[in-house]
Write a protein that holds these residues in place. Sequence first.
Motif, mmCIF file in Angstrom:
data_model
loop_
_atom_site.group_PDB
_atom_site.id
_atom_site.type_symbol
_atom_site.label_atom_id
_atom_site.label_comp_id
_atom_site.label_asym_id
_atom_site.label_seq_id
_atom_site.Cartn_x
_atom_site.Cartn_y
_atom_site.Cartn_z
ATOM 1 N N LEU A 20 0.831 -1.193 0.000
ATOM 2 C CA LEU A 20 0.000 0.000 0.000
ATOM 3 C C LEU A 20 0.872 1.253 0.000
ATOM 4 C CD1 LEU A 20 -2.669 -0.987 2.695
ATOM 5 C CD2 LEU A 20 -2.970 -0.993 0.201
ATOM 6 N N THR A 21 0.438 2.264 -0.714
ATOM 7 C CA THR A 21 1.107 3.560 -0.654
ATOM 8 C C THR A 21 0.749 4.251 0.660
ATOM 9 O OG1 THR A 21 -0.732 4.741 -1.675
ATOM 10 C CG2 THR A 21 0.932 3.766 -3.154
ATOM 11 N N ASP A 22 1.492 5.294 1.005
ATOM 12 C CA ASP A 22 1.185 6.047 2.222
ATOM 13 C C ASP A 22 -0.223 6.635 2.166
ATOM 14 O OD1 ASP A 22 3.649 5.458 3.272
ATOM 15 O OD2 ASP A 22 4.552 7.406 2.816
ATOM 16 N N LYS A 28 -7.000 3.845 4.923
ATOM 17 C CA LYS A 28 -7.334 2.710 5.788
ATOM 18 C C LYS A 28 -7.491 3.157 7.247
ATOM 19 C CE LYS A 28 -6.803 -1.047 3.011
ATOM 20 N NZ LYS A 28 -7.705 -2.215 2.899
ATOM 21 N N ILE A 29 -6.604 4.034 7.693
ATOM 22 C CA ILE A 29 -6.684 4.529 9.072
ATOM 23 C C ILE A 29 -7.978 5.303 9.272
ATOM 24 C CG2 ILE A 29 -5.627 6.034 10.805
ATOM 25 C CD1 ILE A 29 -2.914 5.380 9.543
ATOM 26 N N LYS A 157 -0.442 -5.297 10.533
ATOM 27 C CA LYS A 157 0.770 -5.310 9.719
ATOM 28 C C LYS A 157 1.413 -6.673 9.967
ATOM 29 C CE LYS A 157 5.118 -4.738 8.317
ATOM 30 N NZ LYS A 157 5.811 -5.995 7.922
ATOM 31 N N HIS A 158 1.206 -7.597 9.030
ATOM 32 C CA HIS A 158 1.723 -8.942 9.208
ATOM 33 C C HIS A 158 3.128 -9.030 8.625
ATOM 34 C CE1 HIS A 158 1.309 -12.935 10.527
ATOM 35 N NE2 HIS A 158 0.028 -13.122 10.236
ATOM 36 N N THR A 185 -6.227 -5.523 6.963
ATOM 37 C CA THR A 185 -4.845 -5.926 6.750
ATOM 38 C C THR A 185 -4.131 -4.879 5.920
ATOM 39 O OG1 THR A 185 -5.241 -8.302 6.925
ATOM 40 C CG2 THR A 185 -3.374 -7.616 5.577
ATOM 41 N N LEU A 186 -2.936 -4.522 6.350
ATOM 42 C CA LEU A 186 -2.112 -3.556 5.634
ATOM 43 C C LEU A 186 -0.888 -4.271 5.067
ATOM 44 C CD1 LEU A 186 -2.068 -0.689 8.323
ATOM 45 C CD2 LEU A 186 -3.782 -1.096 6.528
ATOM 46 N N ILE A 187 -0.802 -4.404 3.763
ATOM 47 C CA ILE A 187 0.401 -4.944 3.123
ATOM 48 C C ILE A 187 1.362 -3.768 2.951
ATOM 49 C CG2 ILE A 187 1.369 -6.150 1.132
ATOM 50 C CD1 ILE A 187 -0.468 -7.887 2.798
#
Length: 460
Positions: A20-22, A28-29, A157-158, A185-187
């Motif tokens: 994901l980009t910033d 997402k946040i 953040k896995h 989920t954040l990739i």
Amino acid sequence: MSVDATNPATGETIGTFEQLTDDAVADKIAIAAEAARTYRLTSLDERAAGLRRAADILDEDSESLAATMTAEMGKTLTAAKAEIAKCAKGLRYYAEHAPEMLADDIADADAVSAARAFHRFQPLGVILAVMPWNFPLWQVIRFAAPGLMAGNVGLLKHASNVPQTALYLEDLFRRAGLPDGVFQTLIISSKQVEKILRDKRVAAATLTGSEGAGRSIGEIAGSELKKVVLELGGSDPFVVLPSADLAAAAKTATTARCQNNGQSCIAAKRFIVHTDVYDEFAEHFVREMASRKVGDPTADDTDIGPLATEQGRTDVVELVDDAVAKGAKVLTGGTVPDGPGWFYPPTVISEITTEMDIYGEEVFGPVASLYRATDTDDALRIANDTDFGLGSNVWTTDDAEIERFINGLDAGQVFVNGMTTSYPEISFGGIKNSGHGRELTAFGIREFCNVKTVWVAEQP
């Protein structure tokens, strides 16, 4: 940027996933923050229903999900299926028991001159979970189950090498009917974590991982005055005293060391044996370790699959080679096998000294360090001579020795005549460089709650 999922048994890439980009992370946040605003108002019954549905879905998906976990990080299919079953149990456990854990804690109103006085447990909001690859499902569920039941929402953040399992977890809770944004989920890369944790909409963090990662997260959270729970691994002692059943101890010791291909923070790693029974135990232990079959993790008769990453195997090799170069003896194993994949055999080394790196560092692979203790005092000294303090094991049938080691071991957990493991019904966590905070049971669900004191005056 992208991340690859690589099969550690073959070294082949099995999938590529874009990070994901910033800007995408910021979106997402925002979604999580809005979800936290409304999800905290849902009833415990609603939350419990979602967790029970998630548990049912895990049961239904067990075969395909186990195959994914095995392909991504190399655990045996048998171990993967057991992990999935454990996660379903954990979800159901919190669905059933969270209402009593979160019930108002009644204080002595008369003592504080009140009509009523109590503590209420309320959610903190958005929780960032930074999780490792070794138990890619259970590590997340043991945060998510209590966290979601408490009314928090999660950002995961896995580890970068288990992206398919990470994305499955978001889909799991969506399919279970939880509201949008409650679990995402954040990739992302590790470099993006700091900005997330510093975001004012993120209330707290939990991390299971290396000591270095824990220090980094702890420093950021401390500077932001945010709550953090850290579980940072260990170098668990397994003490064997003269009254122990040596054959049983050796068999359990082998399981404790080789579980999850030797890649477990609570795996016994240092085997400390009273001199009176050292030789007999060593004979049993070496035979048990040597008997474990290393091979294809999808095969039913495989005991130990590959290590999860090539670097992970390199780290193990370097620790063993350093010890041998400085005088340690290899009693079994110790040689990298030929062929593809990141395999390493069950290994036992002895005659370890403080000059060897393996004395103070955690070995994340199926390598057992064997120590001879001159007496009970020496066994306890060696057991505590580590910077870690997660789990511990002692084998004895002497009641006085049991009490002494329960009180004397510097660890968050003590298992007597058994091996350290995790259960929803008992708390999990460590001391010293193994981190702080607790997971599981009521201790775990309350870690990310505001323990709100309520005082109500007598009516005139």
